[in-house]
Design an enzyme around this catalytic site. Structure first.
Site, PDB file in Angstrom:
ATOM      1  CG  LEU A 102      16.465  15.306  28.808  1.00 40.45           C
ATOM      2  CD1 LEU A 102      14.999  14.899  28.708  1.00 40.45           C
ATOM      3  CD2 LEU A 102      16.911  16.036  27.553  1.00 40.45           C
ATOM      4  CG  ASP A 103      19.447  21.548  31.138  1.00 38.71           C
ATOM      5  OD1 ASP A 103      20.426  20.863  31.467  1.00 38.71           O
ATOM      6  OD2 ASP A 103      19.512  22.474  30.305  1.00 38.71           O
ATOM      7  CB  VAL A 104      15.813  21.017  36.500  1.00 39.23           C
ATOM      8  CG1 VAL A 104      14.532  21.155  37.308  1.00 39.23           C
ATOM      9  CG2 VAL A 104      16.891  20.364  37.354  1.00 39.23           C
ATOM     10  CB  THR A 106      14.816  19.810  29.302  1.00 40.16           C
ATOM     11  OG1 THR A 106      15.554  21.015  29.131  1.00 40.16           O
ATOM     12  CG2 THR A 106      14.590  19.177  27.939  1.00 40.16           C
ATOM     13  CE  LYS A 192      17.702  24.921  28.284  1.00 36.51           C
ATOM     14  NZ  LYS A 192      17.737  24.797  29.763  1.00 36.51           N
TER      15      LYS A 192
END
Length: 234
Positions: A102-104, A106, A192
């Protein structure tokens, strides 16, 4: 197993610190003080104590669910932010790998394990494991825009830079700026990019579940071991 290796697995001690504890005479094996770090222990039959407290290691691999907060990186080489493994207090945490990063910015469900074959099954698109995301959009979408997005995503869309359409997915709207998206694949920044296809931007993203595993009972930043049924679903 070597005694120093056992200590590092059973505690949060490094191998170096484990040897210091041994040399200090704090470890007994079957009632005898052992200072030799290379001493072999039988995990099934030996009683190993540290200052009178019994030690043990988990049998087999570890499977963990983490409720990832905002501001933590999933990369193995963090740049600006702390790593998600900093939130997990288990021995040899560095051996854990992540299934579907997961992105930072998220939040949500993150699965980690030291079982490489299992991790592959979790992330393999051939398994069609559903992952549910809750998203907040920058721009409101009216009923017509919502209906169009729902239909397109159900049929698959061609994202920029891709040669194949996304796998059919399920999109539903809570209101004009909040939606739920369920995917069975995991392309790079897929959620996204999918909303960018419709000229919108995801400003908040949360992964609510992976397969049948949800975050129920966990607070943000907490983790737990998976149950046998949860492990076996993959």
């Amino acid at each position: 197993m070597r005694l120093d290796k056992f200590l590092s697995k059973a505690t949060e001690l490094s191998r170096k610190d484990a040897k210091k504890v041994l040399h200090a005479g704090e470890i007994t094996v079957n009632g005898t003080i052992i200072k030799d770090s290379s001493h072999h222990v039988d995990l099934a039959n030996d009683e190993i104590l540290w200052a009178g407290e019994a030690l043990s290691v988990a049998d087999g691999n570890r499977y963990i669910l983490l409720y990832k907060p905002d501001g933590f990186e999933c990369t193995l080489k963090p740049k600006e932010y702390p790593m998600v493994t900093d939130l997990i207090a288990v021995p040899e945490v560095a051996n854990l790998r992540i299934a579907g990063r997961l992105d930072v910015d998220t939040t949500g469900a993150l699965l980690l394990s030291d079982d490489g074959a299992w991790l592959h099954r979790v992330t393999s698109p051939k398994r069609h494991q559903p992952k549910q995301y809750q998203l907040t959009l920058a721009d409101a979408m009216d009923k017509d825009a919502q209906a169009y997005a729902i239909k397109q995503i159900a049929n698959g869309i061609l994202l920029e830079g891709e040669t194949e359409k996304t796998r059919p997915a399920v999109l539903s709207f809570i209101d004009e700026t909040h939606a739920v998206l369920t995917l069975t694949e995991g392309k790079y920044h897929q959620v996204k990019r999918m909303m960018a296809y419709f000229g919108n931007k995801v400003i908040k993203l949360h992964r609510a579940s992976i397969g049948h595993i949800s975050l129920e009972g966990l607070q943000m930043g907490e983790c737990r071991f998976l149950t046998p049924d949860e492990i076996n679903q993959f």
